[in-house]
Design an enzyme around this catalytic site. Structure first.
Site, PDB file in Angstrom:
ATOM      1  CE1 TYR A  50      -3.667   2.590   0.500  1.00  0.00           C
ATOM      2  CE2 TYR A  50      -2.311   3.355   2.331  1.00  0.00           C
ATOM      3  CZ  TYR A  50      -3.375   3.544   1.461  1.00  0.00           C
ATOM      4  OH  TYR A  50      -4.131   4.692   1.545  1.00  0.00           O
TER       5      TYR A  50
ATOM      6  CE  LYS B 248      -3.518   5.315  -1.693  1.00  0.00           C
ATOM      7  NZ  LYS B 248      -4.631   5.664  -2.610  1.00  0.00           N
TER       8      LYS B 248
HETATM    9  N1  LIG Z   1      -9.203   5.917   5.451  1.00  0.00           N
HETATM   10  C1  LIG Z   1      -7.966   6.438   5.607  1.00  0.00           C
HETATM   11  O1  LIG Z   1      -7.487   6.597   6.733  1.00  0.00           O
HETATM   12  C2  LIG Z   1      -7.171   6.861   4.407  1.00  0.00           C
HETATM   13  C3  LIG Z   1      -5.968   7.533   4.621  1.00  0.00           C
HETATM   14  C4  LIG Z   1      -5.212   7.953   3.544  1.00  0.00           C
HETATM   15  C5  LIG Z   1      -5.673   7.703   2.263  1.00  0.00           C
HETATM   16  N2  LIG Z   1      -6.842   7.035   2.065  1.00  0.00           N
HETATM   17  C6  LIG Z   1      -7.289   6.801   0.686  1.00  0.00           C
HETATM   18  O2  LIG Z   1      -8.594   7.313   0.530  1.00  0.00           O
HETATM   19  C7  LIG Z   1      -9.274   6.604  -0.507  1.00  0.00           C
HETATM   20  C8  LIG Z   1     -10.634   6.172   0.001  1.00  0.00           C
HETATM   21  O3  LIG Z   1     -10.440   5.348   1.131  1.00  0.00           O
HETATM   22  P1  LIG Z   1     -11.587   5.058   2.216  1.00  0.00           P
HETATM   23  O4  LIG Z   1     -10.952   5.143   3.533  1.00  0.00           O
HETATM   24  O5  LIG Z   1     -12.788   5.847   1.920  1.00  0.00           O
HETATM   25  O6  LIG Z   1     -11.833   3.501   1.911  1.00  0.00           O
HETATM   26  P2  LIG Z   1     -13.174   2.636   1.801  1.00  0.00           P
HETATM   27  O7  LIG Z   1     -14.205   3.125   2.763  1.00  0.00           O
HETATM   28  O8  LIG Z   1     -12.728   1.221   1.846  1.00  0.00           O
HETATM   29  O9  LIG Z   1     -13.698   2.983   0.321  1.00  0.00           O
HETATM   30  C9  LIG Z   1     -12.944   2.596  -0.786  1.00  0.00           C
HETATM   31  C10 LIG Z   1     -13.790   2.808  -2.013  1.00  0.00           C
HETATM   32  O10 LIG Z   1     -13.022   2.389  -3.167  1.00  0.00           O
HETATM   33  C11 LIG Z   1     -13.832   1.512  -3.905  1.00  0.00           C
HETATM   34  N3  LIG Z   1     -13.049   0.611  -4.744  1.00  0.00           N
HETATM   35  C12 LIG Z   1     -12.148  -0.317  -4.364  1.00  0.00           C
HETATM   36  N4  LIG Z   1     -11.696  -0.963  -5.443  1.00  0.00           N
HETATM   37  C13 LIG Z   1     -12.330  -0.434  -6.523  1.00  0.00           C
HETATM   38  C14 LIG Z   1     -12.291  -0.671  -7.901  1.00  0.00           C
HETATM   39  N5  LIG Z   1     -11.521  -1.627  -8.428  1.00  0.00           N
HETATM   40  N6  LIG Z   1     -13.064   0.082  -8.728  1.00  0.00           N
HETATM   41  C15 LIG Z   1     -13.858   1.042  -8.212  1.00  0.00           C
HETATM   42  N7  LIG Z   1     -13.967   1.312  -6.912  1.00  0.00           N
HETATM   43  C16 LIG Z   1     -13.197   0.570  -6.071  1.00  0.00           C
HETATM   44  C17 LIG Z   1     -14.671   0.780  -2.887  1.00  0.00           C
HETATM   45  O11 LIG Z   1     -15.771   0.138  -3.495  1.00  0.00           O
HETATM   46  P3  LIG Z   1     -16.442  -1.208  -2.850  1.00  0.00           P
HETATM   47  O12 LIG Z   1     -17.428  -0.742  -1.817  1.00  0.00           O
HETATM   48  O13 LIG Z   1     -17.084  -1.833  -4.063  1.00  0.00           O
HETATM   49  O14 LIG Z   1     -15.327  -2.033  -2.281  1.00  0.00           O
HETATM   50  C18 LIG Z   1     -15.066   1.964  -2.008  1.00  0.00           C
HETATM   51  O15 LIG Z   1     -16.100   2.696  -2.621  1.00  0.00           O
HETATM   52  C19 LIG Z   1      -8.346   5.454  -0.903  1.00  0.00           C
HETATM   53  O16 LIG Z   1      -7.634   5.781  -2.077  1.00  0.00           O
HETATM   54  C20 LIG Z   1      -7.386   5.348   0.277  1.00  0.00           C
HETATM   55  O17 LIG Z   1      -6.141   4.811  -0.094  1.00  0.00           O
HETATM   56  C21 LIG Z   1      -7.602   6.598   3.101  1.00  0.00           C
END
Ligand SMILES: NC(=O)c1ccc[n+]([C@@H]2O[C@H](COP(=O)([O-])OP(=O)(O)OC[C@H]3O[C@@H](n4cnc5c(N)ncnc54)[C@H](OP(=O)(O)O)[C@@H]3O)[C@@H](O)[C@H]2O)c1
Length: 250
Positions: free
Chosen positions: A166, A170
């Site tokens: 991961y 990034k």
């Molecule tokens: N949460 C954190 O602390 C954090 C910190 C830094 C960065 N981020 C980044 O923020 C972004 C969103 O994360 P989140 O925390 O909101 O995660 P999340 O709640 O797990 O949501 C991830 C989203 O991405 C979708 N997804 C995964 N694989 C996909 C694909 N192949 N095609 C289309 N959609 C897909 C998921 O869809 P499904 O429901 O179908 O799985 C879901 O809608 C990510 O890029 C993550 O790396 C998160």
């Protein structure tokens, strides 16, 4: 052809992506809710519309080139252009106790398909439509764990992390952002990487100490930059800087 501001958020059915779609919708944009699952996408569309947003589900699996091409075709036919693209979809995986020596190629490939190849495929498919907008904005949702400077700071908050798939995905996304910024420098398009901070979502079993709405503010800020706004930066929440917003080191 519509004169409305059109925004596409990938992975918008939940978490930070959903909150980003909600906030962009509240600003009056038409939000295209990219989701790979029809049921989850339609449900997000329904709740966003119930909240007053002009939201529309667009089937989009970022790892599937045919799905990406179909989404671009749909947007071209219905809207002719795209003003905002938020490459938000992302996954996290690790093997064993998340040591480099335990990392499998299967996990590397799975994470890179979504987090690295996905944004490139989606950006390239939508660039012709983004170029038709007066001043398009592209946001690549990255992470502070993609910052080599932050991850190798022995005094920093991330000093204990050792996972490869991961964080390195990034880091790659950060470089991708910087290179697109170079190519697009003489256009009105601004492209930046966002660090939403550690947000409580399904991604981390809701362990994050910020809300998805707070994390989404970073993407919304970068999606609404003025004409003289920056391009080619990693910007957002800075864990090592007392929790404020700003530019992060690569
Ligand atoms: N949460 C954190 O602390 C954090 C910190 C830094 C960065 N981020 C980044 O923020 C972004 C969103 O994360 P989140 O925390 O909101 O995660 P999340 O709640 O797990 O949501 C991830 C989203 O991405 C979708 N997804 C995964 N694989 C996909 C694909 N192949 N095609 C289309 N959609 C897909 C998921 O869809 P499904 O429901 O179908 O799985 C879901 O809608 C990510 O890029 C993550 O790396 C998160």
């Amino acid at each position: 052809m519509t004169t409305k501001t059109i925004a596409l958020v990938t992975g918008a059915n939940k978490g930070i992506g959903y909150a980003t779609a909600r906030q962009l919708g509240a600003l009056g944009m038409t939000v295209l809710v990219g989701a790979r699952d029809t049921g989850r996408g339609r449900e997000a569309e329904r709740t966003l519309r119930a909240g007053g947003a002009d939201a529309r589900f667009v089937p989009l699996d970022v790892t599937d080139e045919a799905s990406v091409a179909a989404a671009a075709k749909l947007v071209e036919q219905e809207y002719d252009h795209l003003d905002v693209l938020v490459n938000n979809a992302g996954i996290v995986r690790a093997d064993g106790s998340a040591l480099p020596s335990e990392t499998t190629l299967a996990t590397m490939r799975e994470v890179y398909e979504t987090n690295v190849f996905g944004p490139v495929a989606v950006t390239n498919a939508f660039l012709p439509l983004l170029r038709r907008a007066p001043a398009a904005r592209i946001v690549n949702v990255s992470s502070e764990v993609g910052s080599i400077a932050a991850m190798t700071n022995p005094e920093g908050a991330l000093a204990g992390l050792t996972s490869v798939p991961y964080p390195s995905s990034k880091t790659a996304l950060n470089m991708i952002t910087a290179m697109y910024a170079k190519e697009l420098r003489d256009t009105p398009i601004r492209i930046n990487a966002a660090n939403p901070g550690y947000c409580a979502t399904d991604f981390n079993s809701h362990a994050g100490f910020r809300t998805a709405e707070e994390g989404a503010e970073v993407s919304v800020h970068l999606a609404t930059l003025p004409a003289d706004g920056p391009t080619g930066l990693l910007w957002g929440f800075r864990m090592d800087e007392g929790g404020d917003y700003g530019v992060l080191p690569w």
